[in-house]
Design an enzyme around this catalytic site. Structure first.
Site, PDB file in Angstrom:
ATOM      1  N   ASP A  74      -1.991   7.975   5.661  1.00  0.00           N
ATOM      2  CA  ASP A  74      -0.607   7.627   5.344  1.00  0.00           C
ATOM      3  C   ASP A  74      -0.429   7.735   3.840  1.00  0.00           C
ATOM      4  O   ASP A  74      -1.312   7.369   3.068  1.00  0.00           O
ATOM      5  CB  ASP A  74      -0.252   6.231   5.853  1.00  0.00           C
ATOM      6  CG  ASP A  74      -1.146   5.142   5.299  1.00  0.00           C
ATOM      7  OD1 ASP A  74      -0.791   4.537   4.264  1.00  0.00           O
ATOM      8  OD2 ASP A  74      -2.211   4.867   5.901  1.00  0.00           O
ATOM      9  N   ASP A 163       7.279  -0.754   8.842  1.00  0.00           N
ATOM     10  CA  ASP A 163       6.189  -1.378   8.092  1.00  0.00           C
ATOM     11  C   ASP A 163       6.565  -2.821   7.767  1.00  0.00           C
ATOM     12  O   ASP A 163       7.400  -3.081   6.908  1.00  0.00           O
ATOM     13  CB  ASP A 163       5.951  -0.565   6.813  1.00  0.00           C
ATOM     14  CG  ASP A 163       4.799  -1.096   5.967  1.00  0.00           C
ATOM     15  OD1 ASP A 163       4.253  -2.163   6.294  1.00  0.00           O
ATOM     16  OD2 ASP A 163       4.469  -0.439   4.958  1.00  0.00           O
ATOM     17  N   GLU A 165       5.026  -6.244   6.423  1.00  0.00           N
ATOM     18  CA  GLU A 165       3.870  -6.845   5.765  1.00  0.00           C
ATOM     19  C   GLU A 165       4.312  -7.707   4.595  1.00  0.00           C
ATOM     20  O   GLU A 165       5.500  -7.942   4.386  1.00  0.00           O
ATOM     21  CB  GLU A 165       2.904  -5.757   5.295  1.00  0.00           C
ATOM     22  CG  GLU A 165       3.505  -4.751   4.316  1.00  0.00           C
ATOM     23  CD  GLU A 165       2.490  -3.720   3.870  1.00  0.00           C
ATOM     24  OE1 GLU A 165       1.527  -4.108   3.159  1.00  0.00           O
ATOM     25  OE2 GLU A 165       2.637  -2.529   4.249  1.00  0.00           O
TER      26      GLU A 165
END
Length: 275
Positions: A74, A163, A165
């Site tokens: 990634d 994503d 986080e």
């Protein structure tokens, strides 16, 4: 006599101010070591997948058995123009590139990263770094789809990734309660599905998911899991998921730091792309 009193008053005021200034100058100055340092907050837009993993979960070992896994990477603007041929020759067969963050940032290297991985033969996709404190989940899903996060049934395009986080810019959970965070995530996922016809992948770390969603189990039935853990095993998974689809296992891999494993052979990667 009134003039004399006025002069006396000014003289007394001057004397008082002078005494205060001298007292301030006499105070001990703080040394650099005693001065609290400002928090190291990165500039908006610089967040990337896994940037908080080492600080919060540590790093301990690497996978040793890879027979049934497929290597991936990634990337974000931190990698700049990526040497895709070198990665392909090293065995990497799939990739994700950061497309967007919030509703305010687009990766300036996205075209080279997204198209370059495709041109070399990789199955690739796009991810969105969520900032739930800024705008709604639906607004960020729209921004993502409109700026690189769309999907097509060509066998080479993986579904988009949300994503979720640690917040690199402030409060870990973006100032949201666990229930509010779950609602925000659902808002994003529902709009992404509405726009693309696909369920998005959720990227997260178990410790963050527990803290910020209360270990919510309600997304596992539809949304594939991309787990972040830099260790020899993927470890405990968030509630609801019995297995991971992808695993980010290191930020210090060859050529490009962030390396990942797909839980299956390359034909399974293509199956996910096809939906």
């Amino acid at each position: 006599m009134p003039v004399h009193r006025s002069g006396f008053t000014r003289l007394r005021a001057f004397t008082t101010v002078t005494a205060v200034l001298l007292a301030i100058l006499a105070l001990p100055r703080a040394t650099p070591a005693a001065t609290a340092a400002a928090p190291d907050v990165p500039p908006r837009g610089s967040a990337h997948m896994g940037m908080g993993v080492v600080a919060h979960d540590g790093q301990d070992g690497a996978p040793t058995h890879r027979t049934a896994w497929t290597e991936g990477v990634d990337v974000s603007s931190h990698q700049g123009d990526v040497p895709w041929s070198a990665l392909w020759n090293s065995g990497v067969r799939w990739a994700y590139a950061k497309a967007t963050e919030g509703t305010y940032y687009k990766n300036p290297y996205y075209t080279q990263q997204y198209n370059g991985s495709y041109d070399i033969g990789m199955i690739r996709g796009a991810y969105h770094f969520a900032t739930p404190d800024r705008t709604s989940g639906a607004a960020q899903a729209d921004y993502f789809v409109d700026n690189g996060g769309a999907w097509s049934r060509d066998g080479m395009t993986l579904p988009g990734v949300l994503d979720m986080e640690w917040n690199p810019y402030g409060d870990t959970c973006y100032g949201k309660s666990q229930s509010a965070m779950v609602s925000w995530i659902r808002d994003f996922l529902d709009r992404y599905r509405e726009r693309t016809g696909r369920h998005a992948v959720i990227y997260t770390a178990t410790s963050w998911w527990k803290q910020c969603t209360g270990n919510h189990a309600g997304f596992a039935a539809d949304n594939p899991l991309w787990i972040a853990r830099y260790a020899s095993t993927a470890g405990e998974l968030p509630a609801g998921w019995d297995f991971y689809t992808m695993w980010q296992y290191t930020s210090t891999g060859p050529t490009v730091g962030d390396h990942d494993l797909f839980n299956g052979t390359v034909d399974r990667v293509r199956a996910l792309a096809l939906g």
